[in-house]
Design a protein around this motif. Structure first.
Motif, PDB file in Angstrom:
ATOM      1  N   LEU A 287      11.796 -12.347  -7.957  1.00  0.00           N
ATOM      2  CA  LEU A 287      12.047 -11.079  -8.658  1.00  0.00           C
ATOM      3  C   LEU A 287      10.769 -10.256  -8.741  1.00  0.00           C
ATOM      4  N   GLY A 288       9.649 -10.936  -8.974  1.00  0.00           N
ATOM      5  CA  GLY A 288       8.377 -10.210  -9.021  1.00  0.00           C
ATOM      6  C   GLY A 288       7.999  -9.600  -7.688  1.00  0.00           C
ATOM      7  N   LEU A 289       8.172 -10.357  -6.603  1.00  0.00           N
ATOM      8  CA  LEU A 289       7.873  -9.845  -5.263  1.00  0.00           C
ATOM      9  C   LEU A 289       8.777  -8.679  -4.901  1.00  0.00           C
ATOM     10  N   TRP A 290      10.052  -8.778  -5.297  1.00  0.00           N
ATOM     11  CA  TRP A 290      11.002  -7.687  -5.020  1.00  0.00           C
ATOM     12  C   TRP A 290      10.626  -6.440  -5.811  1.00  0.00           C
ATOM     13  N   ALA A 291      10.316  -6.621  -7.093  1.00  0.00           N
ATOM     14  CA  ALA A 291       9.943  -5.471  -7.924  1.00  0.00           C
ATOM     15  C   ALA A 291       8.673  -4.812  -7.435  1.00  0.00           C
ATOM     16  N   ALA A 292       7.779  -5.607  -6.846  1.00  0.00           N
ATOM     17  CA  ALA A 292       6.515  -5.061  -6.332  1.00  0.00           C
ATOM     18  C   ALA A 292       6.671  -4.462  -4.958  1.00  0.00           C
ATOM     19  N   GLY A 293       7.869  -4.614  -4.355  1.00  0.00           N
ATOM     20  CA  GLY A 293       8.112  -4.055  -3.033  1.00  0.00           C
ATOM     21  C   GLY A 293       7.588  -4.897  -1.898  1.00  0.00           C
ATOM     22  N   VAL A 294       7.207  -6.150  -2.183  1.00  0.00           N
ATOM     23  CA  VAL A 294       6.699  -7.044  -1.134  1.00  0.00           C
ATOM     24  C   VAL A 294       7.828  -7.514  -0.241  1.00  0.00           C
ATOM     25  N   ILE A 295       8.992  -7.800  -0.836  1.00  0.00           N
ATOM     26  CA  ILE A 295      10.184  -8.157  -0.064  1.00  0.00           C
ATOM     27  C   ILE A 295      11.289  -7.183  -0.404  1.00  0.00           C
ATOM     28  N   ALA A 296      12.183  -6.969   0.554  1.00  0.00           N
ATOM     29  CA  ALA A 296      13.246  -5.969   0.367  1.00  0.00           C
ATOM     30  C   ALA A 296      14.471  -6.589  -0.296  1.00  0.00           C
TER      31      ALA A 296
END
Length: 272
Positions: A263-272
Motif C-alpha cells: 500500500l505504501g509503494l502504491w501510494a508513493a507511485g512506485v508500483i501501479a
C-alpha cells in the motif's frame, strides 16, 4: 535471461502462495506490478496480457495437489463417494461469484491497492484461525450446509489478496472440522476451483486466431509449470505439517507487513 528469471520468480511465488495461506493471486498481482516497473519484458508482457501464463502456473500447482492427495482422490471413487456431492455444493458459490466477477469486473482482479488491502484481511483471518479451540469433525461427515459455508469462504477468495487455502481452512474449522480434515477438504475443494478458474481463463489458448506461442514463450511456459509443480509439493507438505502443529496463524505476520508495504509503494507511485 530476464524473461526466464521473471517466469521463475512468478512460478516460485505461485507454487508457494497457492498453498501457504498468504494468497497467490495477491502476490502475483503485486509482484507482476513490481516486475513491470523494474523490467519491461516484451515476451513476459505478451504472456501476461493473455491468460496463458496464469493457466500454466495454476496447472502446475493443480498437479501438486493430485500428487499429495491421490489417495484421498481415489477414495472419492470408492468408500468416500458421499463426499463428491459435498464438493459440488462447495464449488457452487465460487462458480457463481467467480464467473460474475470475471465477466463483469475482471479489472478488479488485477487491482494493486485491493490486493494489498486484502492481504491485511487474510492476516486477520489467520489470527482468528489461531484463536479457535480444537475441533474433532471429519470431512466425510460434513453437512451440506457446512460444505456450502466453506464454499462461500472459497468464493470470497476470488478477490486478490484473500488466501483461498486460509479462508477455506478457517471455514472448515468454523464448521467443526479438525485441523487435518479442514486442510484435506480445502484442497479437495481446490481441484474443481482451480480447474474452473483455468477454464475461465483459457479463452486465449482456445482462440484460433491467437495461434501457438513462439518457441521461446513455449519454453518459458514449460519451465513455469515444472517449477510451480515442484515448489507446490514442498509448500503443500509445509502447510500440512504446520496445520498439525496449529501454526498457520504465524503466516499473518507475513501478510500484514507485505500488505502495508505494498500500500505504501502504491501510494508513493512506485508500483501501479
Amino acid at each position: 535471461m530476464a524473461d526466464l528469471l521473471n517466469v521463475l520468480i512468478l512460478a516460485i511465488v505461485q507454487g508457494i502462495a497457492e498453498f501457504l495461506p498468504i494468497s497467490s493471486s495477491g502476490h502475483l498481482v503485486l509482484l507482476g506490478s513490481l516486475l513491470q516497473t523494474i523490467n519491461e519484458s516484451p515476451a513476459l508482457q505478451e504472456l501476461g496480457e493473455s491468460a496463458t501464463l496464469e493457466i500454466i502456473l495454476h496447472a502446475g500447482t493443480l498437479g501438486s495437489i493430485l500428487v499429495i492427495y491421490w489417495r484421498h482422490i481415489l477414495n472419492l471413487l470408492s468408500r468416500d463417494k458421499a463426499v463428491i456431492p459435498l464438493l459440488i455444493v462447495g464449488t457452487i458459490p465460487a462458480a457463481v461469484i467467480g464467473v460474475g466477477i470475471k465477466l463483469a469486473f475482471e479489472s478488479v482482479l488485477k487491482s494493486t491497492p485491493l490486493a494489498a488491502a486484502m492481504l491485511l484481511v487474510t492476516g486477520t483471518m489467520l489470527i482468528v484461525l489461531g484463536r479457535l479451540k480444537p475441533r474433532s469433525g471429519d470431512y466425510q461427515q460434513l453437512s451440506w450446509k457446512g460444505a456450502l459455508a466453506v464454499g462461500t469462504f472459497q468464493a470470497f477468495a476470488i478477490l486478490p489478496g484473500i488466501s483461498r487455502s486460509g479462508s477455506t481452512i478457517l471455514g472448515g474449522r468454523l464448521m467443526g472440522l479438525k485441523n487435518e480434515d479442514s486442510v484435506t477438504f480445502s484442497f479437495l475443494l481446490a481441484i474443481p476451483a482451480i480447474l474452473g478458474a483455468t477454464v475461465l481463463t483459457a479463452k486465449d489458448l482456445l482462440d484460433p486466431e491467437s495461434g501457438s506461442p513462439p518457441d521461446n514463450q513455449a519454453m518459458l511456459l514449460i519451465v513455469g509449470a515444472v517449477v510451480s509443480f515442484v515448489v507446490g509439493i514442498v509448500a503443500l507438505k509445509w502447510l500440512i505439517g504446520w496445520s498439525r502443529l496449529d501454526r498457520l496463524h504465524w503466516f499473518a505476520w507475513w501478510c500484514y507487513p507485505v500488505g502495508v508495504a505494498a500500500l505504501g509503494l502504491w501510494a508513493a507511485g512506485v508500483i501501479a
